[in-house]
Design an enzyme around this catalytic site. Structure first.
Site, PDB file in Angstrom:
ATOM      1  CG  ASP A 197      -1.834   1.129   1.381  1.00  0.00           C
ATOM      2  OD1 ASP A 197      -2.785   1.158   0.581  1.00  0.00           O
ATOM      3  OD2 ASP A 197      -1.649   1.999   2.259  1.00  0.00           O
ATOM      4  CD  GLU A 233      -2.257   2.691  -3.640  1.00  0.00           C
ATOM      5  OE1 GLU A 233      -3.322   3.259  -3.888  1.00  0.00           O
ATOM      6  OE2 GLU A 233      -1.600   2.945  -2.596  1.00  0.00           O
TER       7      GLU A 233
HETATM    8  C1  QV4 Z   1      -8.811  13.264   7.812  1.00  0.00           C
HETATM    9  C2  QV4 Z   1      -8.539  14.464   6.926  1.00  0.00           C
HETATM   10  C3  QV4 Z   1      -7.060  14.812   6.933  1.00  0.00           C
HETATM   11  C4  QV4 Z   1      -6.666  15.086   8.384  1.00  0.00           C
HETATM   12  C5  QV4 Z   1      -7.009  13.878   9.252  1.00  0.00           C
HETATM   13  C6  QV4 Z   1      -6.725  14.202  10.709  1.00  0.00           C
HETATM   14  O1  QV4 Z   1      -8.929  14.159   5.575  1.00  0.00           O
HETATM   15  O2  QV4 Z   1      -6.796  15.945   6.134  1.00  0.00           O
HETATM   16  O3  QV4 Z   1      -5.273  15.318   8.425  1.00  0.00           O
HETATM   17  O4  QV4 Z   1      -8.386  13.490   9.120  1.00  0.00           O
HETATM   18  O5  QV4 Z   1      -6.694  13.053  11.475  1.00  0.00           O
HETATM   19  C7  QV4 Z   1      -9.377   8.188   6.321  1.00  0.00           C
HETATM   20  C8  QV4 Z   1     -10.366   9.302   6.062  1.00  0.00           C
HETATM   21  C9  QV4 Z   1      -9.636  10.652   6.007  1.00  0.00           C
HETATM   22  C10 QV4 Z   1      -8.899  10.874   7.324  1.00  0.00           C
HETATM   23  C11 QV4 Z   1      -7.925   9.724   7.499  1.00  0.00           C
HETATM   24  C12 QV4 Z   1      -7.149   9.819   8.784  1.00  0.00           C
HETATM   25  O6  QV4 Z   1     -11.029   9.068   4.827  1.00  0.00           O
HETATM   26  O7  QV4 Z   1     -10.578  11.678   5.799  1.00  0.00           O
HETATM   27  O8  QV4 Z   1      -8.159  12.093   7.251  1.00  0.00           O
HETATM   28  O9  QV4 Z   1      -8.650   8.463   7.484  1.00  0.00           O
HETATM   29  O10 QV4 Z   1      -7.996   9.703   9.868  1.00  0.00           O
HETATM   30  C13 QV4 Z   1      -7.962   4.637   2.692  1.00  0.00           C
HETATM   31  C14 QV4 Z   1      -9.026   5.653   2.329  1.00  0.00           C
HETATM   32  C15 QV4 Z   1      -8.810   6.962   3.038  1.00  0.00           C
HETATM   33  C16 QV4 Z   1      -8.671   6.727   4.532  1.00  0.00           C
HETATM   34  C17 QV4 Z   1      -7.468   5.812   4.729  1.00  0.00           C
HETATM   35  C18 QV4 Z   1      -7.171   5.517   6.189  1.00  0.00           C
HETATM   36  O11 QV4 Z   1      -9.031   5.848   0.926  1.00  0.00           O
HETATM   37  O12 QV4 Z   1      -9.933   7.806   2.801  1.00  0.00           O
HETATM   38  O13 QV4 Z   1      -8.481   7.971   5.212  1.00  0.00           O
HETATM   39  O14 QV4 Z   1      -7.749   4.562   4.081  1.00  0.00           O
HETATM   40  O15 QV4 Z   1      -8.260   4.944   6.805  1.00  0.00           O
HETATM   41  C19 QV4 Z   1      -3.487   8.640  -2.595  1.00  0.00           C
HETATM   42  C20 QV4 Z   1      -2.342   7.722  -2.188  1.00  0.00           C
HETATM   43  C21 QV4 Z   1      -2.698   6.261  -2.296  1.00  0.00           C
HETATM   44  C22 QV4 Z   1      -4.026   5.956  -1.606  1.00  0.00           C
HETATM   45  C23 QV4 Z   1      -5.097   6.873  -2.197  1.00  0.00           C
HETATM   46  C24 QV4 Z   1      -6.450   6.675  -1.565  1.00  0.00           C
HETATM   47  O16 QV4 Z   1      -1.193   7.997  -2.975  1.00  0.00           O
HETATM   48  O17 QV4 Z   1      -1.663   5.499  -1.724  1.00  0.00           O
HETATM   49  O18 QV4 Z   1      -4.719   8.237  -2.014  1.00  0.00           O
HETATM   50  N1  QV4 Z   1      -4.402   4.542  -1.686  1.00  0.00           N
HETATM   51  C25 QV4 Z   1      -4.067   3.592  -0.609  1.00  0.00           C
HETATM   52  C26 QV4 Z   1      -5.189   2.618  -0.327  1.00  0.00           C
HETATM   53  C27 QV4 Z   1      -6.332   3.354   0.326  1.00  0.00           C
HETATM   54  C28 QV4 Z   1      -5.902   3.870   1.674  1.00  0.00           C
HETATM   55  C29 QV4 Z   1      -4.518   4.301   1.721  1.00  0.00           C
HETATM   56  C30 QV4 Z   1      -3.662   4.230   0.652  1.00  0.00           C
HETATM   57  C31 QV4 Z   1      -3.982   4.676   3.032  1.00  0.00           C
HETATM   58  O19 QV4 Z   1      -5.554   1.958  -1.496  1.00  0.00           O
HETATM   59  O20 QV4 Z   1      -7.467   2.520   0.457  1.00  0.00           O
HETATM   60  O21 QV4 Z   1      -6.743   4.980   2.045  1.00  0.00           O
HETATM   61  O22 QV4 Z   1      -3.554   3.455   3.642  1.00  0.00           O
HETATM   62  O23 QV4 Z   1      -3.641   8.659  -3.989  1.00  0.00           O
END
Ligand code: QV4
Ligand code: CA
Length: 497
Positions: A197, A233
């Site tokens: 990831d 990824e």
């Molecule tokens: C929120 C605010 C932030 C703030 C934070 C404060 O948005 O600005 O700083 O609170 O604590 C979730 C929430 C998100 C929250 C975050 C932290 O949606 O709003 O931040 O948690 O609490 C998945 C979801 C995300 C989720 C994350 C962790 O898609 O929404 O965040 O899991 O639970 C980029 C990257 C790529 C990524 C992609 C989605 O380059 O790597 O974005 N893809 C991978 C996975 C994806 C996962 C992650 C990465 C993180 O495929 O499923 O994100 O592990 O393009």
């Protein structure tokens, strides 16, 4: 390492998103092995935060709180049993590993985690590993918020927090050792490799060191000296300083252009036409074939996360989805992954789905429901099981049958009707125009009567779908109405009657 170590000439991987280990074990035995699927990508198996606002979102599993192996999908014994049973029928397991970060900085403190272990996000304390506040990157990050603010700056993309997620200092020998130890436990249990990831957010050098510590695959199921399959990824649609290319030497990389473009093409947006895919693959500016992991949609972009936007072809648009997946499985480029989803109540407000967080079908207390199988072989209780749809399942077989054969006998009408074969082993014809297709084509295949595996199945000597007559000269007549439920036809060596 770029080789998926698949068995018995099988080729396609299926992502059983959020499935329980017990259900995956059963699915390997009753469906995946008999139908020639090569492997399963599983959801992150380690301890993760549990959240109630929103209510047990699917993305809580991308917020690790420890490396103990209990998650919403099951405990360590269930995981081990699943890996063993899938391996015993020749279906590989690829683990989604989240090693760039731990949970969100705002994740609080307590035992709200899937194994019930205590942690503190505010103090950056994860005692079950243990990681302490010295194991994170905050001192290196230069942005005001501590989060990634600008993807144009490679340093902050690697050293700051991705949406507030506590960023691990993977430059430290100690952190590398803990991460590799976690992955090695899975390797020793028998997994074949990893979907890593958020690789864009880790320095390739740090990854190289960490991955270099991995054990060889378990010789109970893999030949001696086999290295774990790695697919990273990295979302690279161009326009950013960090590119996929930086990661090629470590393993394969997700090619996000593939699904974004193919979705646009099948939707006929932006003036795109199927006939333009004559040079599909590297000819479209995609990464080299040997580096690519391809897919039509993934767990992010099927719900508006990640990259690709509205063009992505998901199960919500089944006709387009089936065509796009079939095109991918028929085409030789890349290692292919099929998505298997759960349904949720979409609720668009101003183009954004307010329910993009909803987790898998559950009993309401966050416990994931089993996957029941209906008499017609579809799945119940909100599990979509795209991988079981006849058209997709049969195209996974097509990919196995034509494996190693060159792309051949291309035809197009300069619009949205195209056809191509794979050597003399398979041939596929698409009609995505608003009028009928009626044409005689050179299939390159031996003469005979073939069963179209899109409209039906070959069962014994009988065909429940359309039949295609290939003459001694390899030519066959195809008629595909634009009104057909599935406006494409596919035949292969094993569908000969
Ligand atoms: C929120 C605010 C932030 C703030 C934070 C404060 O948005 O600005 O700083 O609170 O604590 C979730 C929430 C998100 C929250 C975050 C932290 O949606 O709003 O931040 O948690 O609490 C998945 C979801 C995300 C989720 C994350 C962790 O898609 O929404 O965040 O899991 O639970 C980029 C990257 C790529 C990524 C992609 C989605 O380059 O790597 O974005 N893809 C991978 C996975 C994806 C996962 C992650 C990465 C993180 O495929 O499923 O994100 O592990 O393009
Ligand atoms: Ca990072």
């Amino acid at each position: 390492q770029h080789n998926p170590h698949t068995k018995h000439g099988r080729t396609a991987i299926v992502h059983l998103f959020e499935w329980r280990w017990a259900d995956i074990a059963a699915e390997c035995e009753r469906f995946l092995a008999p139908n020639g699927y090569a492997g399963v990508q599983i959801s992150p198996p380690n301890e993760h935060i549990t959240l109630t606002s929103p209510w047990y979102p699917w993305w809580q599993r991308y917020q690790p709180t420890g490396y103990n192996l209990c998650s919403r999908s099951g405990n360590e014994n269930e995981l081990r049993d699943m890996i063993t049973r899938c391996n015993n029928v020749g279906v590989n397991i690829y683990v989604d590993v989240v090693i760039n970060h731990m949970c969100g900085a705002g994740g609080g403190e307590g035992t709200h985690s899937s194994c019930g272990g205590w942690f503190s996000a505010s103090r950056k304390d994860f005692p079950s590993i243990p990681f302490t506040n010295m194991d994170f990157n905050d001192h290196k990050c230069r942005t005001g918020s501590g989060d990634i603010e600008n993807y144009g700056d490679a340093n902050q993309v690697r050293d700051c927090r991705l949406v507030g997620l506590l960023d691990l200092a993977l430059e430290k020998d100690y952190v590398r050792g803990k991460v590799a130890g976690f992955m090695n436990k899975l390797v020793d249990m028998g997994v074949a490799g990893f979907r890593v990831d958020a690789c864009k957010h880790m320095w390739p050098g740090d990854l190289q060191n960490t991955l270099g510590r991995l054990h060889n695959l378990n010789t109970k199921w893999f030949s001696g000296g086999s290295r774990p399959f790695i697919y990273q990824e990295v979302i690279d649609l161009g326009g950013e300083p960090i590119t996929s290319r930086e990661y090629f030497h470590l393993g394969r990389v997700t090619e996000f252009k593939y699904g974004a473009k193919l979705g646009t093409i099948f939707r006929k947006w932006n003036g795109e036409k199927l006939s333009y895919t004559k040079s599909w693959g590297e000819g479209w500016g995609f990464m080299p074939d040997g580096n690519a992991l391809v897919f039509i949609d993934n767990h992010d972009n099927q719900r508006g996360h990640g990259a690709g936007g509205a063009a992505i072809a998901t199960f919500w648009d089944p006709r387009i989805h089936k065509m796009a997946v079939a095109y991918m499985l028929a085409h030789p480029y890349g290692v292919a992954r099929v998505m298997s989803s759960f349904r949720w109540d979409r609720n668009f407000v101003n183009g954004k789905d307010q329910n993009d967080w909803i987790g898998p079908p559950s009993h309401g207390n966050g416990a994931t429901k089993p996957v029941p199988i209906n008499p017609d072989q579809t799945c119940g209780d909100g599990w979509v099981c795209e991988h079981r749809w006849r058209q997709i399942k049969n195209m996974a077989t097509f990919r196995n049958v034509v494996n190693g054969q060159p792309h051949a006998n291309w035809w197009d009408n300069q619009s949205n009707q195209v056809a191509f074969g794979r050597g003399n082993r398979g041939f596929i014809v698409f009609n995505n125009d608003d009028w009928n297709l009626d044409v005689t084509l050179n299939t390159g295949m031996p003469g005979g009567t073939y069963c179209d595996v899109v409209s039906g199945n070959k069962d014994g000597g009988r065909c429940s779908g359309k039949q295609i007559q290939v003459g001694g000269d390899g030519h066959a007549h195809f008629k595909i109405s634009n009104q057909d439920e599935d406006p494409f036809v596919a035949i292969h060596a094993d569908s000969k009657l």
